[in-house]
Design a protein around this motif. Structure first.
Motif, PDB file in Angstrom:
ATOM      1  N   PHE A  49       0.380  -1.037  -0.045  1.00  0.00           N
ATOM      2  CA  PHE A  49       0.250  -0.217   0.262  1.00  0.00           C
ATOM      3  C   PHE A  49       0.767   1.557   0.092  1.00  0.00           C
ATOM      4  O   PHE A  49       0.855   2.267   1.250  1.00  0.00           O
ATOM      5  N   ASP A  71       1.015  -1.487  -5.328  1.00  0.00           N
ATOM      6  CA  ASP A  71      -0.221  -0.053  -4.469  1.00  0.00           C
ATOM      7  C   ASP A  71      -1.046  -0.912  -5.790  1.00  0.00           C
ATOM      8  O   ASP A  71      -0.849  -0.968  -7.060  1.00  0.00           O
ATOM      9  N   SER A  72      -2.401  -0.785  -5.843  1.00  0.00           N
ATOM     10  CA  SER A  72      -3.068  -0.898  -6.775  1.00  0.00           C
ATOM     11  C   SER A  72      -3.600   0.536  -7.737  1.00  0.00           C
ATOM     12  O   SER A  72      -3.853   0.705  -8.699  1.00  0.00           O
ATOM     13  N   ASN A  97      -2.868  -6.050  -7.019  1.00  0.00           N
ATOM     14  CA  ASN A  97      -3.909  -5.635  -5.343  1.00  0.00           C
ATOM     15  C   ASN A  97      -3.559  -6.514  -4.164  1.00  0.00           C
ATOM     16  O   ASN A  97      -2.314  -7.260  -4.310  1.00  0.00           O
ATOM     17  N   ALA A  98      -3.580  -5.836  -3.163  1.00  0.00           N
ATOM     18  CA  ALA A  98      -2.028  -6.136  -2.294  1.00  0.00           C
ATOM     19  C   ALA A  98      -2.100  -7.704  -1.917  1.00  0.00           C
ATOM     20  O   ALA A  98      -1.373  -8.785  -2.031  1.00  0.00           O
ATOM     21  N   PRO A 115      -1.905   0.123   5.485  1.00  0.00           N
ATOM     22  CA  PRO A 115      -3.633   0.615   4.360  1.00  0.00           C
ATOM     23  C   PRO A 115      -4.331   1.299   3.966  1.00  0.00           C
ATOM     24  O   PRO A 115      -4.518   2.124   5.815  1.00  0.00           O
TER      25      PRO A 115
END
Length: 180
Positions: A49, A71-72, A97-98, A115
């Motif tokens: 994140f 990170d997304s 996505n984590a 996050p």
């Protein structure tokens, strides 16, 4: 927002124009790196994140050998790349996505986990880290959260080492016991 210590000390980092990313305050960042001070030199770090990348960049500035920024958000990763450039540093920047990333990411010595608050991500992400066993023996996970956010119990060989409180913010350290 600036780099506090090390090779890139004093460099100003770019921040998001809106509040879509919540950067860690300098006070909390200083506390986090006081906790990690003996766990960084030559280590492989995961900034999960990543947001602006400030935590991973601080780790690199203080002697980490490598940092992976995940990170997304494409906008966040653009900031990470620009901030790495400002600091004349290199890192691996991954848009993912984590939870998906953790399945096949390899091992890390230090995991920085920050996050978005109030999204229920602490339990599933920490459970995945424990399940996939991505921390090296003796490694540390440092989690930033709201003080009132309950943190999950660790699954052996992981253990909750300590929680530190700074106003409304908590830093929770998990460690992995060294195998004999």
């Amino acid at each position: 927002m600036r780099v506090i210590a090390g090779e890139a000390r004093g460099r100003r980092l770019l921040e998001p124009k809106d509040m879509s990313v919540r950067p860690t305050t300098d006070m909390v960042k200083e506390a986090a790196f006081s906790i990690l001070q003996f766990d960084l030199a030559g280590r492989r770090v995961l900034d999960l994140f990543a947001g602006t990348g400030q935590l991973g960049i601080e780790a690199l500035s203080r002697g980490a050998a490598e940092c992976v920024f995940v990170d997304s958000s494409p906008a966040s990763l653009t900031l990470v790349r620009k901030n790495l450039e400002i600091c004349h540093m290199q890192g691996t920047v991954i848009q993912r996505n984590a939870l998906d990333y953790l399945e096949n990411c390899g091992k890390f010595d230090v995991i920085l986990l920050d996050p978005p608050y109030h999204q229920g991500l602490y339990h599933p992400v920490l459970s995945a880290i424990f399940r996939f066993d991505i921390l090296t023996d003796g490694g540390i996970i440092l989690v930033e959260s709201m003080r009132n956010e309950p943190m999950p119990e660790a699954a052996p060989p992981y253990r909750l080492a300590r929680a530190y409180h700074y106003g409304k913010i908590s830093l929770t350290a998990y460690k992995k016991n060294i195998s004999i």
